[in-house]
Motif scaffolding. Structure first.
Motif, short mmCIF file in Angstrom:
data_model
loop_
_atom_site.label_atom_id
_atom_site.label_comp_id
_atom_site.label_asym_id
_atom_site.label_seq_id
_atom_site.Cartn_x
_atom_site.Cartn_y
_atom_site.Cartn_z
N PRO A 1 0.83 -1.20 0.00
CA PRO A 1 0.00 0.00 0.00
C PRO A 1 0.86 1.26 0.00
O PRO A 1 1.84 1.35 0.72
CB PRO A 1 -0.81 -0.11 1.30
CG PRO A 1 -0.73 -1.56 1.68
CD PRO A 1 0.60 -2.04 1.17
N ALA A 2 0.50 2.21 -0.82
CA ALA A 2 1.26 3.46 -0.87
C ALA A 2 0.33 4.67 -0.85
O ALA A 2 0.75 5.77 -1.11
CB ALA A 2 2.12 3.49 -2.13
N GLY A 3 -0.93 4.44 -0.49
CA GLY A 3 -1.89 5.53 -0.51
C GLY A 3 -2.47 5.69 -1.89
O GLY A 3 -1.82 5.38 -2.89
N PRO A 4 -3.70 6.15 -1.99
CA PRO A 4 -4.33 6.33 -3.31
C PRO A 4 -3.63 7.41 -4.12
O PRO A 4 -3.17 8.41 -3.57
CB PRO A 4 -5.76 6.72 -2.95
CG PRO A 4 -5.67 7.32 -1.57
CD PRO A 4 -4.57 6.57 -0.89
N LEU A 5 -3.56 7.21 -5.41
CA LEU A 5 -2.93 8.18 -6.29
C LEU A 5 -3.87 9.35 -6.49
O LEU A 5 -5.07 9.17 -6.75
CB LEU A 5 -2.60 7.51 -7.63
CG LEU A 5 -1.56 8.20 -8.51
CD1 LEU A 5 -0.20 8.17 -7.83
CD2 LEU A 5 -1.47 7.50 -9.86
N GLY B 1 -5.37 3.72 -13.72
CA GLY B 1 -6.60 3.90 -14.47
C GLY B 1 -6.94 5.32 -14.81
O GLY B 1 -7.98 5.59 -15.43
N TYR B 2 -6.07 6.27 -14.47
CA TYR B 2 -6.38 7.68 -14.72
C TYR B 2 -6.13 8.10 -16.16
O TYR B 2 -6.61 9.15 -16.59
CB TYR B 2 -5.57 8.58 -13.78
CG TYR B 2 -4.08 8.57 -14.03
CD1 TYR B 2 -3.51 9.31 -15.06
CD2 TYR B 2 -3.22 7.82 -13.22
CE1 TYR B 2 -2.15 9.29 -15.29
CE2 TYR B 2 -1.87 7.80 -13.44
CZ TYR B 2 -1.33 8.53 -14.48
OH TYR B 2 0.02 8.51 -14.72
N ALA B 3 -5.37 7.30 -16.92
CA ALA B 3 -4.93 7.73 -18.25
C ALA B 3 -5.88 7.35 -19.37
O ALA B 3 -5.57 7.54 -20.54
CB ALA B 3 -3.54 7.16 -18.54
N GLY B 4 -7.05 6.82 -19.03
CA GLY B 4 -8.04 6.52 -20.05
C GLY B 4 -7.71 5.27 -20.85
O GLY B 4 -7.01 4.37 -20.39
N VAL B 5 -8.21 5.24 -22.08
CA VAL B 5 -7.99 4.10 -22.97
C VAL B 5 -7.28 4.58 -24.23
O VAL B 5 -7.12 5.78 -24.45
CB VAL B 5 -9.33 3.42 -23.33
CG1 VAL B 5 -10.00 2.84 -22.09
CG2 VAL B 5 -10.27 4.39 -24.03
N PHE C 1 -9.60 10.50 -8.54
CA PHE C 1 -8.18 10.81 -8.72
C PHE C 1 -7.85 12.27 -8.42
O PHE C 1 -6.68 12.63 -8.33
CB PHE C 1 -7.74 10.51 -10.15
CG PHE C 1 -7.69 9.04 -10.48
CD1 PHE C 1 -6.81 8.19 -9.83
CD2 PHE C 1 -8.55 8.50 -11.43
CE1 PHE C 1 -6.76 6.86 -10.13
CE2 PHE C 1 -8.51 7.15 -11.73
CZ PHE C 1 -7.62 6.33 -11.07
N LEU C 2 -8.84 13.12 -8.29
CA LEU C 2 -8.58 14.55 -8.16
C LEU C 2 -8.18 14.92 -6.73
O LEU C 2 -8.87 14.54 -5.78
CB LEU C 2 -9.79 15.36 -8.61
CG LEU C 2 -10.11 15.27 -10.11
CD1 LEU C 2 -11.40 16.04 -10.40
CD2 LEU C 2 -8.96 15.82 -10.92
N GLU C 3 -7.11 15.65 -6.60
CA GLU C 3 -6.65 16.16 -5.31
C GLU C 3 -7.41 17.44 -5.01
O GLU C 3 -7.39 18.40 -5.81
CB GLU C 3 -5.15 16.45 -5.37
CG GLU C 3 -4.58 17.12 -4.13
CD GLU C 3 -4.63 16.20 -2.91
OE1 GLU C 3 -4.82 16.72 -1.81
OE2 GLU C 3 -4.47 14.97 -3.09
N THR C 4 -8.10 17.46 -3.89
CA THR C 4 -8.96 18.61 -3.57
C THR C 4 -8.39 19.51 -2.50
O THR C 4 -8.89 20.61 -2.27
CB THR C 4 -10.34 18.12 -3.10
OG1 THR C 4 -10.17 17.25 -1.98
CG2 THR C 4 -11.05 17.38 -4.22
N SER C 5 -7.33 19.06 -1.81
CA SER C 5 -6.79 19.89 -0.72
C SER C 5 -5.91 21.00 -1.27
O SER C 5 -5.46 20.95 -2.39
CB SER C 5 -5.98 19.02 0.24
OG SER C 5 -4.92 18.36 -0.42
#
Length: 414
Positions: free
Chosen positions: A36-40, A85-89, A410-414
């Protein structure tokens, strides 16, 4: 094409793997599960705030991206680009790849092209935003086609009886986990360790050539590819073909634990110097790393490029990077900001800010913020790669079509 042993039906290996998986699934998942490395997370930014963006070598990145695009354009349209999975297809990258072939390669035009087609994001893993960067290079070994004189260290091709089992085909929770072994006497068993191969050789693998220095062969294994120079001056490439499935154990860590080297002065050069100055202990120390790499021979081709990486395209010095495919997608542009050592150890580190392309992977490259920078071939590349270990910032560039549909998770909101 892999050769099948006589008397062993092709379906048998897969039956054995299936039974093995069903029998040990719970325990196997515990020992082989991803760390585990934390969610990307991705935090949107802009090109004007990328440190060093204007001075980066955009033409080199464009040329490397074009090579990756040759792979992407052959993929089925719905093929996932990989990673988290953030890079689409593949379909999402088609227009970018087709247009890259027509982009101008001068610095200003290449930078403008990336700015027009991509959106940059800063990468985070959980709450962690600092990435770890190391380096690798393409080493040279002295070699002969025949065993004679000092040429006694074999470089092996892929064993004919090697079997790779993708456990994700049997249980979804094992996705991304592979076992490497062989089928012998109706049993699926691991391949030999480095020590066992050193002691007894390999009957089921061809010897591609013999090297003059076993320490150089060991570092060839660590780097994953290299070049061989023969006695007549001719040179070939040795590209990665496979691995014995054993865990990679850095011998630098072993030497630190034994008290032979200290962490503050650890580098590839320090390890090599220790091995060369301790010939009686060198072999045993190298064999503490059970991992063993097999190679395939390729023509030299363009000497300014490296051997093909995991994506299957030649690597570009200071532009190609190795990433963890569990997190990052191959073929994707990534902007690296880190400190890199100077080729001269007496000089201070320099700032490395470069647009790179993810085109390779590595056994020691684990985590969403872990990157290995390819420095190329030669003594200067070796001097930098061997001492490269730096933290910094990692950004990913996504086509605007992909950025527009980026999942909220995947979006960082902080």
């Amino acid at each position: 094409m892999r050769r099948k042993k006589a008397g062993r039906p092709r379906w048998f290996a897969f039956t054995v793997v299936l039974l093995l998986t069903a029998a040990v699934c719970a325990g196997l998942w515990y020992f082989l599960r991803p760390i585990p490395a934390g969610p990307l997370r991705l935090a949107r930014t802009d090109f004007d705030t990328l440190p060093g963006w204007r001075a980066s070598d955009a033409p080199a990145a464009l040329a490397a991206l074009r090579r990756s695009c040759l792979v992407v354009l052959r993929l089925p349209p719905d093929h996932p680009m990989g990673g988290a999975g953030y890079a689409g297809v593949a379909r999402d990258w088609r227009d970018v790849c087709l247009h890259s072939a027509r982009a101008k390669a001068d610095p200003r035009s290449a930078r403008s092209w990336f700015e027009n087609w991509f959106t940059p994001y800063r990468l985070y893993a959980g709450s962690q935003g600092e990435a770890l960067f190391t380096g690798y290079y393409e080493p040279e070994i002295r070699a002969s086609r025949t065993r004679h004189g000092p040429y006694t260290a074999p470089v092996y091709g892929l064993p004919h009886d090697l079997v790779t089992a993708d456990l994700g085909l049997f249980r979804s929770e094992f996705s991304g986990i592979h076992l490497v072994g062989r089928v012998a006497d109706q049993r699926f068993e691991p391949l030999q360790t480095r020590a066992q191969i050193d002691a007894s050789g390999l009957n089921d693998a061809a010897v591609l050539l013999y090297a003059s220095d076993p320490i150089s062969v060991f570092f060839l294994h660590i780097q994953g590819s290299g070049r061989a120079r023969f006695e007549d001056g001719a040179m070939i490439r040795l590209a990665y073909a496979g691995q014995n499935g054993r865990a990679y154990i850095p011998i630098g860590r072993t030497l630190i634990q034994q008290g032979d080297l200290d962490r503050a002065h650890m580098s590839m050069q320090a390890i090599r110097a220790w091995l060369e100055s301790h010939p009686d202990a060198a072999r045993q120390t190298m064999e503490s790393d059970e991992s063993y790499v097999f190679f395939r021979e390729l023509p030299l081709g363009d000497p300014t490029l490296g051997s093909p990486g995991s994506e299957g395209v030649p690597l570009t010095p200071q532009t190609s990077i190795a990433v963890d495919p569990s997190f990052q997608a191959l073929g994707v542009p990534m902007f690296v900001v880190a400190d890199a050592p100077a080729a001269d150890p007496g000089r201070p580190p320099r700032r490395f800010a470069q647009l790179c392309i993810a085109q390779d992977t590595g056994g020691a490259i684990k985590g969403g913020l872990r990157v290995d920078i390819f420095w190329g071939f030669g003594t200067q590349a070796e001097a930098i790669a061997g001492r490269m270990k730096s933290t910094g910032s990692l950004y990913v560039l996504l086509p605007k079509a992909v950025a527009h549909q980026l999942p909220l998770r995947f979006l960082e909101t902080s």
